[in-house]
Design a protein around this motif. Structure first.
Motif, PDB file in Angstrom:
ATOM      1  N   PHE A   1      -3.132  -0.970  21.946  1.00  0.00           N
ATOM      2  CA  PHE A   1      -2.192  -1.557  21.163  1.00  0.00           C
ATOM      3  C   PHE A   1      -3.090  -2.729  20.244  1.00  0.00           C
ATOM      4  CE2 PHE A   1       1.738   0.000  23.060  1.00  0.00           C
ATOM      5  CZ  PHE A   1       1.697   1.278  22.439  1.00  0.00           C
ATOM      6  N   GLU A   2      -3.546  -3.388  20.653  1.00  0.00           N
ATOM      7  CA  GLU A   2      -4.353  -4.491  20.109  1.00  0.00           C
ATOM      8  C   GLU A   2      -5.448  -3.895  19.205  1.00  0.00           C
ATOM      9  OE1 GLU A   2      -6.637  -8.783  20.803  1.00  0.00           O
ATOM     10  OE2 GLU A   2      -5.744  -7.593  22.642  1.00  0.00           O
ATOM     11  N   LEU A   3      -6.414  -2.883  19.955  1.00  0.00           N
ATOM     12  CA  LEU A   3      -7.326  -2.449  19.240  1.00  0.00           C
ATOM     13  C   LEU A   3      -7.045  -1.651  17.827  1.00  0.00           C
ATOM     14  CD1 LEU A   3      -9.763  -1.375  22.041  1.00  0.00           C
ATOM     15  CD2 LEU A   3     -10.077  -3.362  20.383  1.00  0.00           C
ATOM     16  N   VAL A   4      -5.923  -0.909  18.127  1.00  0.00           N
ATOM     17  CA  VAL A   4      -5.128  -0.115  16.919  1.00  0.00           C
ATOM     18  C   VAL A   4      -4.719  -0.961  16.068  1.00  0.00           C
ATOM     19  CG1 VAL A   4      -3.408   1.543  16.631  1.00  0.00           C
ATOM     20  CG2 VAL A   4      -4.850   1.948  18.590  1.00  0.00           C
ATOM     21  N   GLY A   5      -4.252  -1.997  16.244  1.00  0.00           N
ATOM     22  CA  GLY A   5      -3.671  -2.888  15.365  1.00  0.00           C
ATOM     23  C   GLY A   5      -4.643  -3.435  14.628  1.00  0.00           C
ATOM     24  N   LEU A   6      -5.857  -4.006  15.303  1.00  0.00           N
ATOM     25  CA  LEU A   6      -7.101  -4.569  14.533  1.00  0.00           C
ATOM     26  C   LEU A   6      -7.900  -3.777  13.741  1.00  0.00           C
ATOM     27  CD1 LEU A   6      -8.282  -7.076  17.413  1.00  0.00           C
ATOM     28  CD2 LEU A   6      -7.035  -7.625  15.272  1.00  0.00           C
ATOM     29  N   PHE A   7      -8.051  -2.340  14.036  1.00  0.00           N
ATOM     30  CA  PHE A   7      -9.096  -1.635  13.377  1.00  0.00           C
ATOM     31  C   PHE A   7      -8.574  -0.552  12.619  1.00  0.00           C
ATOM     32  CE2 PHE A   7     -11.418  -3.272  17.047  1.00  0.00           C
ATOM     33  CZ  PHE A   7     -12.562  -4.073  16.257  1.00  0.00           C
ATOM     34  N   VAL A   8      -7.140  -0.229  12.961  1.00  0.00           N
ATOM     35  CA  VAL A   8      -6.618   0.803  12.112  1.00  0.00           C
ATOM     36  C   VAL A   8      -5.399   0.207  10.976  1.00  0.00           C
ATOM     37  CG1 VAL A   8      -4.817   2.880  12.202  1.00  0.00           C
ATOM     38  CG2 VAL A   8      -6.958   2.460  13.609  1.00  0.00           C
ATOM     39  N   LEU A   9      -4.347  -0.503  11.826  1.00  0.00           N
ATOM     40  CA  LEU A   9      -3.140  -0.924  10.945  1.00  0.00           C
ATOM     41  C   LEU A   9      -3.717  -2.155   9.985  1.00  0.00           C
ATOM     42  CD1 LEU A   9      -0.485  -0.927  13.746  1.00  0.00           C
ATOM     43  CD2 LEU A   9      -0.695   0.640  11.876  1.00  0.00           C
ATOM     44  N   GLY A  10      -4.400  -3.052  10.267  1.00  0.00           N
ATOM     45  CA  GLY A  10      -4.714  -4.089   9.535  1.00  0.00           C
ATOM     46  C   GLY A  10      -5.556  -3.724   8.318  1.00  0.00           C
ATOM     47  N   PRO A  11      -6.520  -2.883   8.265  1.00  0.00           N
ATOM     48  CA  PRO A  11      -7.011  -2.349   7.243  1.00  0.00           C
ATOM     49  C   PRO A  11      -6.207  -1.579   6.510  1.00  0.00           C
ATOM     50  CG  PRO A  11      -8.764  -2.393   9.044  1.00  0.00           C
ATOM     51  CD  PRO A  11      -7.360  -2.647   9.450  1.00  0.00           C
ATOM     52  N   ARG A  12      -5.458  -0.924   6.947  1.00  0.00           N
ATOM     53  CA  ARG A  12      -4.647   0.042   6.335  1.00  0.00           C
ATOM     54  C   ARG A  12      -3.292  -0.775   5.413  1.00  0.00           C
ATOM     55  NH1 ARG A  12      -5.115   3.575   3.400  1.00  0.00           N
ATOM     56  NH2 ARG A  12      -3.170   3.898   3.239  1.00  0.00           N
ATOM     57  N   LEU A  13      -2.812  -2.035   6.161  1.00  0.00           N
ATOM     58  CA  LEU A  13      -2.014  -2.715   5.312  1.00  0.00           C
ATOM     59  C   LEU A  13      -2.636  -3.382   4.198  1.00  0.00           C
ATOM     60  CD1 LEU A  13       0.786  -4.018   5.273  1.00  0.00           C
ATOM     61  CD2 LEU A  13      -0.264  -5.846   6.730  1.00  0.00           C
ATOM     62  N   ILE A  14      -3.816  -3.757   4.432  1.00  0.00           N
ATOM     63  CA  ILE A  14      -4.596  -4.296   3.282  1.00  0.00           C
ATOM     64  C   ILE A  14      -5.028  -3.654   2.196  1.00  0.00           C
ATOM     65  CG2 ILE A  14      -7.040  -5.487   2.671  1.00  0.00           C
ATOM     66  CD1 ILE A  14      -6.847  -6.910   5.564  1.00  0.00           C
ATOM     67  N   LEU A  15      -5.306  -2.490   2.359  1.00  0.00           N
ATOM     68  CA  LEU A  15      -5.435  -1.201   1.478  1.00  0.00           C
ATOM     69  C   LEU A  15      -4.366  -1.034   0.676  1.00  0.00           C
ATOM     70  CD1 LEU A  15      -8.174   0.848   3.108  1.00  0.00           C
ATOM     71  CD2 LEU A  15      -8.509  -0.591   1.273  1.00  0.00           C
ATOM     72  N   GLY A  16      -3.156  -0.759   1.374  1.00  0.00           N
ATOM     73  CA  GLY A  16      -1.850  -0.393   0.986  1.00  0.00           C
ATOM     74  C   GLY A  16      -1.382  -1.593  -0.156  1.00  0.00           C
ATOM     75  N   VAL A  17      -1.614  -2.887   0.419  1.00  0.00           N
ATOM     76  CA  VAL A  17      -1.186  -3.949  -0.545  1.00  0.00           C
ATOM     77  C   VAL A  17      -2.003  -3.873  -1.877  1.00  0.00           C
ATOM     78  CG1 VAL A  17      -1.307  -6.289  -0.827  1.00  0.00           C
ATOM     79  CG2 VAL A  17      -0.060  -5.675   1.181  1.00  0.00           C
ATOM     80  N   ARG A  18      -3.426  -3.657  -1.597  1.00  0.00           N
ATOM     81  CA  ARG A  18      -4.334  -3.588  -2.903  1.00  0.00           C
ATOM     82  C   ARG A  18      -3.901  -2.446  -3.660  1.00  0.00           C
ATOM     83  NH1 ARG A  18     -10.231  -4.500  -0.703  1.00  0.00           N
ATOM     84  NH2 ARG A  18     -10.137  -6.726  -0.210  1.00  0.00           N
ATOM     85  N   GLU A  19      -3.454  -1.479  -3.299  1.00  0.00           N
ATOM     86  CA  GLU A  19      -2.973  -0.258  -4.089  1.00  0.00           C
ATOM     87  C   GLU A  19      -1.871  -0.598  -4.803  1.00  0.00           C
ATOM     88  OE1 GLU A  19      -1.525   4.401  -3.011  1.00  0.00           O
ATOM     89  OE2 GLU A  19      -2.848   3.354  -2.030  1.00  0.00           O
ATOM     90  N   TYR A  20      -0.786  -1.039  -4.190  1.00  0.00           N
ATOM     91  CA  TYR A  20       0.382  -1.687  -4.792  1.00  0.00           C
ATOM     92  C   TYR A  20       0.367  -2.574  -5.879  1.00  0.00           C
ATOM     93  CZ  TYR A  20       4.919  -3.382  -5.191  1.00  0.00           C
ATOM     94  OH  TYR A  20       6.292  -3.902  -5.790  1.00  0.00           O
ATOM     95  N   HIS A  21      -0.985  -3.546  -5.854  1.00  0.00           N
ATOM     96  CA  HIS A  21      -0.935  -4.419  -6.714  1.00  0.00           C
ATOM     97  C   HIS A  21      -1.821  -3.866  -8.070  1.00  0.00           C
ATOM     98  CE1 HIS A  21      -2.050  -8.390  -8.536  1.00  0.00           C
ATOM     99  NE2 HIS A  21      -3.185  -8.160  -8.529  1.00  0.00           N
ATOM    100  N   ALA A  22      -2.678  -2.879  -7.738  1.00  0.00           N
ATOM    101  CA  ALA A  22      -3.439  -2.391  -8.613  1.00  0.00           C
ATOM    102  C   ALA A  22      -2.434  -1.284  -9.665  1.00  0.00           C
ATOM    103  CB  ALA A  22      -4.109  -1.296  -8.347  1.00  0.00           C
ATOM    104  N   GLU A  23      -1.418  -0.816  -8.917  1.00  0.00           N
ATOM    105  CA  GLU A  23      -0.486   0.013  -9.713  1.00  0.00           C
ATOM    106  C   GLU A  23       0.409  -1.271 -10.635  1.00  0.00           C
ATOM    107  OE1 GLU A  23       1.868   2.208  -7.099  1.00  0.00           O
ATOM    108  OE2 GLU A  23       0.323   3.439  -6.422  1.00  0.00           O
ATOM    109  N   LEU A  24       0.832  -2.033 -10.123  1.00  0.00           N
ATOM    110  CA  LEU A  24       1.597  -3.275 -10.893  1.00  0.00           C
ATOM    111  C   LEU A  24       0.935  -3.428 -12.226  1.00  0.00           C
ATOM    112  CD1 LEU A  24       3.167  -5.465  -8.259  1.00  0.00           C
ATOM    113  CD2 LEU A  24       4.313  -3.723  -9.719  1.00  0.00           C
ATOM    114  N   VAL A  25      -0.543  -3.953 -11.971  1.00  0.00           N
ATOM    115  CA  VAL A  25      -1.486  -4.249 -13.031  1.00  0.00           C
ATOM    116  C   VAL A  25      -1.622  -3.141 -14.000  1.00  0.00           C
ATOM    117  CG1 VAL A  25      -3.805  -4.988 -13.600  1.00  0.00           C
ATOM    118  CG2 VAL A  25      -2.468  -5.997 -11.478  1.00  0.00           C
ATOM    119  N   ALA A  26      -1.610  -1.881 -13.530  1.00  0.00           N
ATOM    120  CA  ALA A  26      -1.894  -0.806 -14.407  1.00  0.00           C
ATOM    121  C   ALA A  26      -0.772  -0.632 -15.287  1.00  0.00           C
ATOM    122  CB  ALA A  26      -2.300   0.462 -13.843  1.00  0.00           C
TER     123      ALA A  26
END
Length: 95
Positions: free
Chosen positions: A45-70
């Motif tokens: 669970f720790e490895l999945v959290g570090l290498f899958v969930l963490g980057p997906r959360l960061i990319l999701g927040v960036r995508e949401y922010h890009a939509e707001l700016v657009a």
């Protein structure tokens, strides 16, 4: 927004696994089969959290922010249309 909640719940579950691993019963009997299985799940669970969930959360927040700016320019473009109409107002010179 639903994905952000699922990522948060996943991180919460991973944190609970890590806190549970620090339990006194697991630390005393760390060589039992149950403790080793629990430790294996906690590491997975720790490895999945570090290498899958963490980057997906960061990319999701960036995508949401890009939509707001657009979409932030649409409100200013609509208000400028209202002020483009020109009406001639005649004024009298006798005051």
């Amino acid at each position: 927004m639903k994905t952000h909640v699922s990522y948060f719940v996943s991180f919460l579950a991973m944190s609970c696994f890590q806190i549970g691993f620090m339990s006194s019963t697991l630390l005393v009997d760390s060589y039992t089969l149950d403790a080793q299985i629990y430790e294996g799940f906690a590491e997975i669970f720790e490895l999945v959290g570090l290498f899958v969930l963490g980057p997906r959360l960061i990319l999701g927040v960036r995508e949401y922010h890009a939509e707001l700016v657009a979409h932030s320019d649409t409100a200013t473009a609509m208000t400028s249309i209202a002020f483009q109409e020109r009406i001639h107002v005649s004024t009298s010179s006798s005051v």
